[in-house]
Every structure is written in C-alpha cells, then in structure tokens.
Design an enzyme around this catalytic site. Structure first.
Site, mmCIF file in Angstrom:
data_model
loop_
_atom_site.group_PDB
_atom_site.id
_atom_site.type_symbol
_atom_site.label_atom_id
_atom_site.label_comp_id
_atom_site.label_asym_id
_atom_site.label_seq_id
_atom_site.Cartn_x
_atom_site.Cartn_y
_atom_site.Cartn_z
ATOM 1 N N MET A 97 0.789 -1.226 0.000
ATOM 2 C CA MET A 97 0.000 0.000 0.000
ATOM 3 C C MET A 97 0.828 1.287 0.000
ATOM 4 O O MET A 97 0.368 2.325 0.461
ATOM 5 C CB MET A 97 -0.968 0.000 1.195
ATOM 6 N N ASN A 114 2.411 -6.113 -10.563
ATOM 7 C CA ASN A 114 1.427 -5.713 -9.551
ATOM 8 C C ASN A 114 0.069 -6.330 -9.896
ATOM 9 O O ASN A 114 -0.244 -6.516 -11.065
ATOM 10 C CB ASN A 114 1.296 -4.184 -9.560
ATOM 11 N N HIS A 116 -3.967 -5.530 -9.514
ATOM 12 C CA HIS A 116 -4.874 -4.410 -9.259
ATOM 13 C C HIS A 116 -6.317 -4.902 -9.407
ATOM 14 O O HIS A 116 -6.648 -5.595 -10.376
ATOM 15 C CB HIS A 116 -4.587 -3.291 -10.270
ATOM 16 N N ASP A 152 -0.617 2.283 -12.059
ATOM 17 C CA ASP A 152 -1.591 1.327 -12.620
ATOM 18 C C ASP A 152 -1.723 1.419 -14.145
ATOM 19 O O ASP A 152 -2.817 1.244 -14.695
ATOM 20 C CB ASP A 152 -2.972 1.530 -11.967
ATOM 21 N N GLU A 181 -8.526 -13.095 -8.265
ATOM 22 C CA GLU A 181 -7.172 -12.524 -8.234
ATOM 23 C C GLU A 181 -6.114 -13.607 -8.030
ATOM 24 O O GLU A 181 -5.046 -13.576 -8.650
ATOM 25 C CB GLU A 181 -7.039 -11.500 -7.098
HETATM 26 C C1 GRF Z 1 -6.020 -7.141 -3.445
HETATM 27 O O1 GRF Z 1 -7.353 -6.819 -3.714
HETATM 28 C C2 GRF Z 1 -5.108 -6.560 -4.485
HETATM 29 O O2 GRF Z 1 -5.665 -6.542 -5.774
HETATM 30 C C3 GRF Z 1 -4.914 -5.146 -4.012
HETATM 31 O O3 GRF Z 1 -4.836 -5.257 -2.604
HETATM 32 C C4 GRF Z 1 -5.540 -6.435 -2.183
HETATM 33 C C5 GRF Z 1 -4.571 -7.261 -1.411
HETATM 34 O O4 GRF Z 1 -5.184 -8.388 -0.826
HETATM 35 N N1 GRF Z 1 -3.757 -4.558 -4.635
HETATM 36 P P1 GRF Z 1 -4.287 -9.506 -0.162
HETATM 37 O O5 GRF Z 1 -3.404 -8.801 0.881
HETATM 38 O O6 GRF Z 1 -3.472 -10.158 -1.215
HETATM 39 O O7 GRF Z 1 -5.244 -10.452 0.495
#
Ligand code: GRF
Length: 197
Positions: A97, A114, A116, A152, A181
């Site tokens: 973050m 990355n 997203h 991004d 994801e």
């Molecule tokens: C995910 O939604 C990712 O896309 C975003 O932050 C979140 C991280 O989730 N960048 P985690 O820590 O992998 O559970």
C-alpha cells in the site's frame, strides 16, 4: 538440447496486510514445475498477517517500515538492498500500500509486477469496487501488469473478468474479484517468470 529443467526465478513479494495473494503465490511456488520461487517477503507493516503466511511456508520475511526512513527514496532504497541481498530477480507487489519512487521502478524495470482489483485501464487507484458499482458496470475484475512510473498503467500481463450482479455490494463484489485474483496472479507470475528465463 538440455533435459535439465529451467531454474526457478527468485522472487520477492512486497505486502502490507492480509496476504491472500501472497498465499496463492506461495502455494504455486511450492509446485516443482512452477517457474518461480519466493526467496523474500517484505512488509512495511509489522502486524501484516501475510508475514505469518510466509513463516508458515518457511519463506524468509522482514519488516521494513516506511516510518523509519526520512523519505520515500530512502525507504525504497532499503527495500532494494534487501531484495538484492536475497538474490531477487522479479518483484511482485501483492497488496503493497505504498507508492513507489521513480528510482525503485527504474531499478526494477521489467522486473516488477502488480495486481490491481479492476479491469485496467478502468478504475486506476483506490476504491475500485465502489467506483465500478457507481459507474453501473456489468463487468469488473482484476489485472496483473508490469509496473511503470505511471500508477496502474504498465503493460497488462493478464486480466480476469467478473460479472457484476444486480444485488452486489462493495463487499460481495470485492470478495468475488479477490477469488479470481489468486489464480490470475499465479498464471501471470508464471508468464512473467518464463519471460525472464
Ligand atoms: C487485493 O485486492 C489486491 O488486488 C490489491 O490489494 C488487495 C490485497 O489483498 N492490490 P491480499 O493482501 O493479497 O489479500
């Protein structure tokens, strides 16, 4: 022709929290045929749950807190030093973050990916699920991309679409995207690692 398998690409993963994407990558990297192995996890937060996931998988992890550095470039330089010391050749951002400095992005050019939570180029930045709902999107999803200086915006490696349902809330949509994801990141890291071998 050599019959030896290609060596696994040493990967560093940067996290800030939960680490569910990290978990998916740890699980994939444990497979003998997967072309990457995680050699270091870095968290900028000491209480990130992802650190416990790394420990459970027997993968080295360290905390580098941005609060211990006077500015972004020096924080990023500390991360680069740790990644280099661990022999990392490819860096995955997985819920990290902090915005990265230009110096870090340049050092890891074509070596930094990355995930997203949107179908880029739609909804760059934060609160992607809320904005997708407000925009009346019928399809949302996630993207894994190479990281460039512009947020991004780097070349897309892989995307996974998710339908938006009529009764979706921000949370229900986020949950369904997150489920996609994990597989998306595993497939994209495979593609990225194979591009380096
Ligand atoms: C995910 O939604 C990712 O896309 C975003 O932050 C979140 C991280 O989730 N960048 P985690 O820590 O992998 O559970």
């Amino acid at each position: 022709m050599s019959l030896l398998p290609s060596p696994k690409i040493p990967v560093g993963v940067l996290i800030s929290g939960r680490g569910s994407n990290l978990q998916a990558l740890l699980d994939a990297c444990a497979e003998p045929d997967y072309p990457a192995r995680i050699v270091l996890v870095i968290s900028n937060k000491a209480d990130a749950y992802g650190l416990q996931r790394a420990e459970a998988a027997g993968v080295p992890s360290i905390v580098i807190s941005h609060k211990d550095y006077p500015d972004r470039p020096q924080f990023d330089a500390a991360m680069t030093a740790a990644l280099e010391q661990a022999g990392v050749k490819l860096v995955c951002l997985a819920g990290f973050m902090r915005i990265l400095s230009e110096g870090f992005v340049t050092r890891w050019e074509n070596r930094l990916i990355n995930i997203h939570p949107s179908l880029l180029p739609k909804f760059k930045g934060t609160e992607t699920h809320r904005r997708a709902l407000e925009a009346g999107e019928t399809e949302h999803g996630c993207t894994v991309h190479w990281v460039t200086a512009e947020l991004d915006s780097g070349p897309i490696i892989l995307q996974k679409p998710v339908p938006v349902l009529a009764n979706d809330t921000e949370d229900s949509l986020a949950e369904r995207v997150l489920a996609q994801e994990h597989g998306c990141y595993v497939s994209a890291l495979k593609i990225a690692a194979e591009s380096l071998t």
